[in-house]
Enzyme design. Structure first.
Site, PDB file in Angstrom:
ATOM      1  N   GLU A 149       0.836  -1.323  -0.051  1.00 15.21           N
ATOM      2  CA  GLU A 149       0.106   0.213  -0.084  1.00 15.21           C
ATOM      3  C   GLU A 149       0.823   1.517   0.003  1.00 15.21           C
ATOM      4  OE1 GLU A 149      -4.129  -1.228   1.787  1.00 15.21           O
ATOM      5  OE2 GLU A 149      -2.577  -1.296   3.282  1.00 15.21           O
TER       6      GLU A 149
ATOM      7  N   GLU B 153      -4.756  -9.783   0.087  1.00 18.24           N
ATOM      8  CA  GLU B 153      -5.778  -9.610   1.432  1.00 18.24           C
ATOM      9  C   GLU B 153      -6.920  -9.673   0.923  1.00 18.24           C
ATOM     10  OE1 GLU B 153      -4.725  -5.965   3.496  1.00 18.24           O
ATOM     11  OE2 GLU B 153      -2.774  -6.007   3.426  1.00 18.24           O
TER      12      GLU B 153
END
Length: 998
Positions: free
Chosen positions: A453, A520
């Site tokens: 991220e 994820e």
């Protein structure tokens, strides 16, 4: 050039991240002899002295002097965090930076309150390390640190999660040595270490000295690949040697898993060693068969004496992308994975070997085959354990700058780092290099991840290029390109976070160019992991290659409150800003208690799928390399929840095959019949004993529920306020005023404390709160509590009296439900609650009745799905059977109390108190959902911590026609999938019979 004068300016300079730090190298062990006893290593773990200064303005460097009196310093344990030992405040944030709102900062500027921990360790050099070059290794320090020895500056380093080694040799003295380490809470590195975790710092991994023998293997790079036939091993060794090479030799031996020598050579020692060998018929490494060879490297002098001995485990495997698919040893791999933070509720990220062994055994027992090291390289021991036990790894570089480009969920990369900024590129590549060099020899590492991220840009692209150049045997992963497809080339894999099943399927159905994983998915926050089957069903698409559940363990820390200790989450330590309970996303709780969510994961992640039927069982082996020979299968037949037949079988199904096995199974003539087949380990393994259950399958062959048939003739007393119905050893009171059952007595024993209340609400889960469930369905919160009786009908039936209540609900439109009690002459009470269905209303959380019972009825034996709690979208891992639990044991310790304890498809349940008459409840017409808890729905709804719940004073029994699913796609907006809703226009009916348990 060796720098001798440290500068504070390094802290704010992203181009300075290592000063005097030695080159990163492999994590191999080395010894002075073949005994395996390391006389060349000296641990500095244990008690250190420490003092904390509030900011840079208060910095004092007198502590670096050898004559410094550190008597006023406190004691601290290393490895360990400052926060977990009381030296600094705890702080948990997710994407936002910890100084947000306190100071206006942009990278690489640092907060004014930048705490400094001054550490001191004194030591005498062990005899075996004397008269040799000596290095020091810090395996993990957060966030930036300076090192001095005996007053001399040694070096500086950043990157909290990879080793930093320095040369101490010139400054060591006889006798006591004075090691001083200055650890800063923040540096420019803090901008790219913005992971979703507790912001803990200090010296939190091992510290040790190591001496170099006169000739030393400073770095080894072992490549153990397979040729295109997947049988021929290609062994290569490249090594860097320091020290004396003249007249010395390298003796290399490679032993197979059975300790037979398959390769041996002896060559003159040079500064660079390059060996290669082809080996036929090697035993490949995989998570299913973690075959490890042993490489023994011995440096010998001309007389044959051992100078240095290095044993290294080697796994032959070939990982590649071919025709758009990731293949391991030629087979399409499915990652059945989890993301794993290193965490312990007492130690933070300074976890122990015992923690790691527990974790890896849990994973193997729950059919988890892969881990993403979110979001940093883990302790090196974890990689060795994954090699040994068989776990695939995505090894992730320590890089996350989430708060620099995403604010309040929106993508806003105007000042994103590292982005395309040239000043940040060297530290990014250094982090990739440090990870690669340490972990390159571990067969468990299949994929290099460039971090997490951090948006996208040329700096991250440079990391990918670097790793591909260094290691063509693995692939490169980076999910962040989904935010900027200009950089799609960075990643070899199409990787997404929290993509919904239909979104993934759309990619898979449209000529995918890359293999797909969800790095994820299934956000396991609180009561979650509902709908996992919707993801595992995607395995039918070749390009779908699995995913990694977020995440493995709750990040909750012990907090002492008076005489009690609780598991605390963000904000509980008055830390602001905070993201509060968002740290509680684990399949296991922080104290390593297994959560009920793991039951579903274990079942759906299992390699062998089991489908029993009346003639036998179909076994489908999704494994790649192993058949079922190491298992035995137990076939059982259950009649009304009781086992009436059981037999063990040896059934062999080959990898990637499906086969039906005929079994002679009896079919009982009456009652409900269930066929069940269980898979068990046939022999002991490193992670479980023989007999351990790996998976199960069930089929309901005949569904049968008892019908209520009224018998006898009850006595009826029509009072002004109550309707009394009685007979031998029983009395029932139905209140006109209270609107329902107010007394249920058998043999003089009272079971009812208050009228059962209509139930339309379940205590909100984290997922409910995150998706606005409360706003959308708030009308159902008070619908049962404030319903009023608008009609009462009493009718005589054959052998029974029927009392029917009609309730009007406090809803925006006129809506009523009906609850009917039918009491016969034997004391049986048949209860029916009917919701007729109303359009134009939001879906119902649940529908049923909630009973407030005396606390002594705290034990429940039920025939339904168990043993762990289960829900409409999380019940495939729960089997039908007879189980016993208690009210207290039914409460899962979610960080924030919420819906818990539900069991689907209950046929019968029995409530008992010690040595007293019990109460039996039997489903009629169809099975129901049930829970027995020490707390009411509203108690759970209102509490923010488990310790806020009161001591048990009553037992709360919920009987429900059904309850909606719990969801799990994410915890900040994703609703429960519509298939698991209770739609308002659909009728719901709860039917059951109450009777005494004789």
């Amino acid at each position: 050039m060796h720098v001798t004068k440290p500068k504070l300016s390094w802290l704010e300079d992203p181009t300075v991240f290592a000063v005097n730090r030695l080159a990163a190298h492999s994590d191999h062990e080395f010894y002075s002899a073949k005994t395996g006893k390391n006389s060349l290593k000296q641990s500095l773990n244990g008690t250190w002295r420490v003092h904390l200064e509030p900011d840079i303005a208060s910095q004092k460097l007198d502590f670096i002097r050898p004559d410094f009196d550190f008597g006023r310093f406190d004691y601290i344990q290393v490895p360990g965090h400052l926060q977990t030992q009381g030296f600094d405040e705890h702080k948990y944030v997710n994407t936002q930076y910890p100084w947000d709102g306190h100071e206006e900062l942009r990278p690489p500027k640092l907060p004014k309150k930048n705490k400094i921990a001054s550490y001191i360790k004194t030591f005498e050099l062990d005899h075996a390390l004397k008269d040799k070059p000596v290095h020091i290794s810090f395996q993990g320090v957060a966030t930036a640190f300076y090192v001095w020895l005996n007053g001399h500056f040694i070096g500086y380093s950043e990157d909290s999660f990879t080793p930093s080694d320095f040369d101490l040799t010139p400054y060591l003295v006889e006798g006591q040595n004075h090691l001083a380490v200055e650890v800063f809470k923040y540096s420019s590195a803090s901008w790219i270490e913005d992971q979703d975790f507790w912001r803990l710092n200090g010296i939190f991994r091992d510290v040790f000295l190591y001496a170099l023998p006169k000739a030393h293997l400073a770095d080894i790079h072992v490549t153990a690949n397979l040729a295109s036939d997947y049988e021929t091993g290609i062994f290569e060794l490249k090594a860097t040697v320091t020290g004396q090479t003249t007249d010395n030799f390298l003796h290399a031996r490679l032993l197979d898993p059975d300790k037979r020598v398959v390769f041996e050579t002896k060559v003159p020692l040079n500064q660079m060693i390059d060996l290669s060998q082809e080996l036929s018929q090697v035993a490949p490494w995989s998570a299913e068969l973690p075959n490890l060879y042993t490489l023994e490297l011995t440096l010998e002098d001309k007389d044959g004496a051992v100078v240095e001995f290095v044993p290294e485990k080697v796994g032959f495997r070939r990982f590649e992308i071919k025709d758009g698919l990731m293949l391991l040893n030629g087979k399409r791999i499915i990652f059945k994975g989890v993301n794993r933070h290193e965490f312990d509720p007492k130690l933070g990220r300074a976890i122990t070997k015992e923690d790691m062994l527990w974790d890896i055994k849990f994973m193997k027992r729950h059919n988890i085959n892969a881990v993403r090291t979110s979001h940093y390289p883990n302790q090196t021991l974890w990689y060795r354990l994954c090699d040994e036990y068989g776990i695939y790894l995505i090894d992730e570089a320590n890089l996350e700058s989430h708060g620099s480009w995403q604010k309040l969920g929106a993508c806003e990369p105007s000042w994103n780092i590292p982005g395309n900024l040239p000043e940040w590129e060297p530290t990014c590549i250094d982090r990739a290099n440090s990870m690669f060099e340490r972990d390159k020899n571990h067969p468990s590492v299949l994929i290099w991840s460039l971090g997490n991220e951090s948006y996208a840009g040329t700096d991250i692209a440079a990391m990918g290029d670097y790793l591909r150049h260094k290691d063509p045997t693995r692939v490169v992963h980076y999910e962040g390109v989904t935010w900027n497809r200009e950089f799609d080339y960075i990643t070899d894999i199409e990787s997404r976070m929290y993509a919904k099943p239909h979104e993934i399927e759309e990619y898979l159905q449209n000529e995918p160019k890359k293999p797909y994983i969800s790095c994820e998915y299934m956000h396991a926050m609180g009561n979650s992991v509902g709908g996992l089957e919707l993801y595992t069903k995607l395995e039918k698409y070749p390009h779908y290659q699995g995913g990694f559940i977020w995440d493995y363990i709750d990040q909750a820390l012990y907090q002492k409150l008076g005489d009690t200790t609780r598991l605390a989450y963000g904000g509980d330590f008055n830390d602001r800003p905070s993201d509060y309970e968002f740290c509680g996303d684990g399949l296991v709780f922080a104290d390593r208690t297994i959560s009920p969510k793991a039951q579903e994961v274990k079942h759906l992640y299992a390699d062998i799928k089991i489908e029993p039927d009346e003639t036998g069982v179909t076994l489908t082996n999704d494994g790649l390399f192993t058949n079922s020979a190491d298992s035995y299968f137990t076939a059982r037949v259950l009649q009304d929840g009781k086992v009436v037949f059981e037999k063990d079988y040896q059934l062999i199904v080959l990898p990637q095959e499906s086969k039906h096995f005929d079994l002679e199974l009896p079919l009982p003539k009456t009652g409900e019949v269930i066929y069940e087949v269980q898979q068990h380990l046939a022999k002991d393994t490193a992670w479980a004993k023989a007999g351990f259950e790996i998976n199960f399958g069930q089929t309901v062959s005949r569904y049968a529920l008892p019908e209520f048939k009224a018998q006898g003739t009850p006595k009826v007393a029509m009072g002004d306020v109550n309707i009394g119905i009685s007979g031998k050893n029983f009395e029932v009171l139905l209140s006109k005023d209270k609107g329902g059952l107010v007394s249920l007595k058998y043999s003089g024993q009272e079971f009812i404390t208050r009228t059962p209340q209509l139930l339309f609400w379940r205590p909100m889960t984290d997922n409910d709160r995150g998706c606005g469930h409360g706003f959308e369905r708030a009308m159902w919160l008070g619908a049962g509590k404030f319903a009023k009786v608008v009609d009462l009908q009493v009718a005589s039936k054959e052998h029974a009296v029927e009392v029917s209540y009609t309730y009007e609900l406090p809803l925006p439109k006129q809506a009523t439900v009906q609850v009917t009690y039918l009491v016969d002459g034997t004391g049986k009470v048949n209860v029916s609650a009917k919701y007729p269905g109303y359009p134009d209303l939001p879906s119902l959380p649940t529908f049923g009745l909630e009973f407030k019972l005396p606390a002594k009825y705290d034990s429940m034996t039920y025939y339904g799905r168990g043993p762990a709690e289960n829900y409409l979208d999380r019940k495939l891992g729960a089997r039908l059977g007879t189980f016993t639990t208690t009210a207290k044991d039914s409460v899962a310790s979610y960080l924030v109390p919420q819906e818990t304890g539900n069991h689907c498809d209950v046929r019968t349940l029995v409530l008992t108190a010690d040595k007293e008459l019990g109460l039996k409840i039997s489903a009629t017409k169809h099975a129901f959902s049930a829970s027995l808890l020490p707390y009411s729905t509203m108690m759970l709804e209102e509490a923010l911590h488990q310790d806020e719940l009161p001591p048990m004073r009553f037992a709360w029994l919920r009987l429900m026609a059904e309850q909606m699913g719990v969801g799990g796609d994410d915890s900040w907006g994703a609703p429960v999938h519509e298939a698991y809703w209770l739609k308002a226009d659909k009728p719901l009916e709860l039917n059951f019979t109450l009777e005494p348990l004789n």
